[in-house]
Design a protein around this motif. Sequence first.
Motif, PDB file in Angstrom:
ATOM      1  N   LEU A   1     -12.391 -25.155   4.177  1.00 46.01           N
ATOM      2  CA  LEU A   1     -13.369 -25.749   4.516  1.00 46.01           C
ATOM      3  C   LEU A   1     -15.343 -25.890   4.196  1.00 46.01           C
ATOM      4  O   LEU A   1     -15.238 -24.493   4.057  1.00 46.01           O
ATOM      5  N   VAL A   2     -15.539 -26.655   3.312  1.00 47.23           N
ATOM      6  CA  VAL A   2     -16.625 -26.228   2.750  1.00 47.23           C
ATOM      7  C   VAL A   2     -17.760 -26.326   3.910  1.00 47.23           C
ATOM      8  O   VAL A   2     -17.834 -27.449   4.384  1.00 47.23           O
ATOM      9  N   PRO A   3     -19.043 -25.839   3.824  1.00 43.66           N
ATOM     10  CA  PRO A   3     -19.887 -26.383   5.306  1.00 43.66           C
ATOM     11  C   PRO A   3     -20.552 -27.690   4.631  1.00 43.66           C
ATOM     12  O   PRO A   3     -21.169 -27.640   3.544  1.00 43.66           O
TER      13      PRO A   3
ATOM     14  N   LEU B   1     -22.643 -29.441   0.610  1.00 49.29           N
ATOM     15  CA  LEU B   1     -23.479 -31.018   0.174  1.00 49.29           C
ATOM     16  C   LEU B   1     -23.991 -31.883   0.798  1.00 49.29           C
ATOM     17  O   LEU B   1     -24.082 -32.534   0.333  1.00 49.29           O
ATOM     18  N   LYS B   2     -25.708 -30.823   1.311  1.00 52.57           N
ATOM     19  CA  LYS B   2     -26.870 -31.449   0.653  1.00 52.57           C
ATOM     20  C   LYS B   2     -26.953 -31.449  -0.124  1.00 52.57           C
ATOM     21  O   LYS B   2     -26.702 -30.503  -1.428  1.00 52.57           O
ATOM     22  N   GLY B   3     -27.569 -32.673  -1.375  1.00 58.18           N
ATOM     23  CA  GLY B   3     -27.986 -33.148  -2.384  1.00 58.18           C
ATOM     24  C   GLY B   3     -26.958 -33.628  -3.420  1.00 58.18           C
ATOM     25  O   GLY B   3     -27.316 -33.804  -4.175  1.00 58.18           O
ATOM     26  N   LEU B   4     -25.324 -33.299  -2.757  1.00 63.85           N
ATOM     27  CA  LEU B   4     -24.471 -33.493  -3.313  1.00 63.85           C
ATOM     28  C   LEU B   4     -24.729 -35.691  -3.601  1.00 63.85           C
ATOM     29  O   LEU B   4     -24.758 -36.159  -2.162  1.00 63.85           O
TER      30      LEU B   4
ATOM     31  N   PHE C   1     -11.997 -30.839  -2.307  1.00 66.30           N
ATOM     32  CA  PHE C   1     -12.980 -31.155  -3.035  1.00 66.30           C
ATOM     33  C   PHE C   1     -14.015 -30.764  -4.633  1.00 66.30           C
ATOM     34  O   PHE C   1     -14.363 -31.597  -5.260  1.00 66.30           O
ATOM     35  N   GLU C   2     -12.576 -29.832  -4.801  1.00 69.73           N
ATOM     36  CA  GLU C   2     -13.242 -29.304  -5.848  1.00 69.73           C
ATOM     37  C   GLU C   2     -11.832 -28.718  -6.746  1.00 69.73           C
ATOM     38  O   GLU C   2     -10.826 -27.945  -5.817  1.00 69.73           O
ATOM     39  N   GLY C   3     -11.521 -29.102  -7.763  1.00 67.80           N
ATOM     40  CA  GLY C   3     -10.395 -28.338  -8.992  1.00 67.80           C
ATOM     41  C   GLY C   3      -9.613 -29.372  -8.413  1.00 67.80           C
ATOM     42  O   GLY C   3      -7.885 -29.638  -7.912  1.00 67.80           O
ATOM     43  N   VAL C   4      -9.146 -30.758  -8.701  1.00 67.47           N
ATOM     44  CA  VAL C   4      -8.688 -31.816  -8.099  1.00 67.47           C
ATOM     45  C   VAL C   4      -7.473 -31.652  -9.238  1.00 67.47           C
ATOM     46  O   VAL C   4      -6.570 -32.352  -9.722  1.00 67.47           O
ATOM     47  N   ARG C   5      -7.610 -31.262 -10.547  1.00 66.51           N
ATOM     48  CA  ARG C   5      -7.096 -31.124 -11.913  1.00 66.51           C
ATOM     49  C   ARG C   5      -5.842 -30.741 -11.993  1.00 66.51           C
ATOM     50  O   ARG C   5      -4.886 -30.469 -12.149  1.00 66.51           O
TER      51      ARG C   5
ATOM     52  N   PRO D   1     -11.537 -25.479  -1.916  1.00 64.38           N
ATOM     53  CA  PRO D   1     -12.499 -26.181  -0.812  1.00 64.38           C
ATOM     54  C   PRO D   1     -12.332 -27.937  -0.730  1.00 64.38           C
ATOM     55  O   PRO D   1     -11.423 -28.213  -1.319  1.00 64.38           O
ATOM     56  N   VAL D   2     -12.290 -28.220   0.682  1.00 67.04           N
ATOM     57  CA  VAL D   2     -12.049 -29.069   1.004  1.00 67.04           C
ATOM     58  C   VAL D   2     -13.184 -29.985   1.929  1.00 67.04           C
ATOM     59  O   VAL D   2     -13.983 -28.809   2.629  1.00 67.04           O
ATOM     60  N   LEU D   3     -13.682 -31.137   2.415  1.00 60.01           N
ATOM     61  CA  LEU D   3     -14.239 -31.553   2.682  1.00 60.01           C
ATOM     62  C   LEU D   3     -14.204 -32.620   4.057  1.00 60.01           C
ATOM     63  O   LEU D   3     -13.121 -32.730   3.351  1.00 60.01           O
ATOM     64  N   LYS D   4     -14.702 -32.289   4.954  1.00 58.85           N
ATOM     65  CA  LYS D   4     -14.135 -33.534   6.174  1.00 58.85           C
ATOM     66  C   LYS D   4     -15.001 -34.659   6.052  1.00 58.85           C
ATOM     67  O   LYS D   4     -16.555 -34.263   6.293  1.00 58.85           O
ATOM     68  N   LEU D   5     -14.367 -35.555   6.075  1.00 56.49           N
ATOM     69  CA  LEU D   5     -15.610 -36.783   5.844  1.00 56.49           C
ATOM     70  C   LEU D   5     -15.950 -37.747   7.442  1.00 56.49           C
ATOM     71  O   LEU D   5     -15.276 -37.441   8.356  1.00 56.49           O
TER      72      LEU D   5
END
Length: 371
Positions: free
Chosen positions: A362-364, A368-371, A346-350, A37-41
């Motif tokens: 892409l993570v919707p 991401l709200k509340g993170l 976004f997750e699983g960087v290890r 999962p990835v996020l766009k800044l």
Amino acid sequence: MHQITGGIAIALVAATLGGCVTKGDSGNQDSDVQSFPVLKLEQTDTVLHRHYVADIQAVRNVEVRARINGFLNKIHVDEGQQVKKGQLLFSLNEEEHRAELARAKAALSSAIAEAKAASLEVDRVKVLVTKKVISATELEVAQAKLAAYNAKIDEARSAETNAATQLSYASIRAPFDGFIDRIPLKAGSFVSEGNLLTTVSDIHNVYAYFNVSETEYLEFMRNGRDARRKVALELADGSHYVHEGHVETVESEFEENTGSIAFRARFPNPQQVLKHGASGKVTLTNRIDSCLLLPQKAVFEMQDKNYVYVVDTGNTVKMRSFEPGARVSHSYLVQGGLKPGERVVFEGVRNLREGMKIDPKLVPADQLKGL
């Protein structure tokens, strides 16, 4: 015949195994490109909440002390009682001071009488000097005596005022509306000048003092005091105080040891829930426009630096250090090192390594709200 049939069977088994190995190899090649999962800044507006330990103090908290020596005749109030300005709190033995006042009044009366006699003498001498019965020197002597008696009147009047003031100190009254604190002495105790009798606290409003770092102070001033002056208060039991406060003032210098500066917020206290000396936690709220937020789970540390994996146009990940700012919930406020539009794992960087190719998902934004 049997040998031919056996040879055909072996060939078929070999062909089948060969086909299985080929499929297995193909599966391993597909599994090398894993999905992450990835996020766009993107720039966004957020509200930053900062929490500070607060020391709560009454707007006015005054020690009531004896101003004369004497025995404590009567205590007119009780601990914790609400009092009004001018209300009688304590009575000291005043007999000695009444006697002193009487003596001062008598001395004043005597001085006034002596001055009156001296004034009459001056008038008499003036007549005699006019008739040249006596010399002008006699008049000067009479006038000097009158001046001395007038000075004596001033001295006696000052002594009377002082005696009256000392007598008034025997009755100790409330300096303002407030609440009585502990009363350490009991009726009948001998009180010396300066002894603490009690403390009166005006807690209709209270101050909350809290220390802010230099960086946060500059942020506060840079973004405008009016937009951030409202504060909330959390009480010692974790409950939220119902009334909102506001920042009134900031001290003029930073503490040398801590590098922080003290803020003072005022809170209304109509139910007198807050007491002088209580503790709590102040929350200072600030709106920040056009900032980058990065979830903490996307971040990892190496040698005291913060990194993320950035995904390039070829879906290859590369380590990138960045400068984190304040924390907003479970996210960092990005201060530098990353730009809007960049994609971050976004997750699983290890499970990643430098130069690894991934299948980005892409993570919707609503996730991401509340993170």
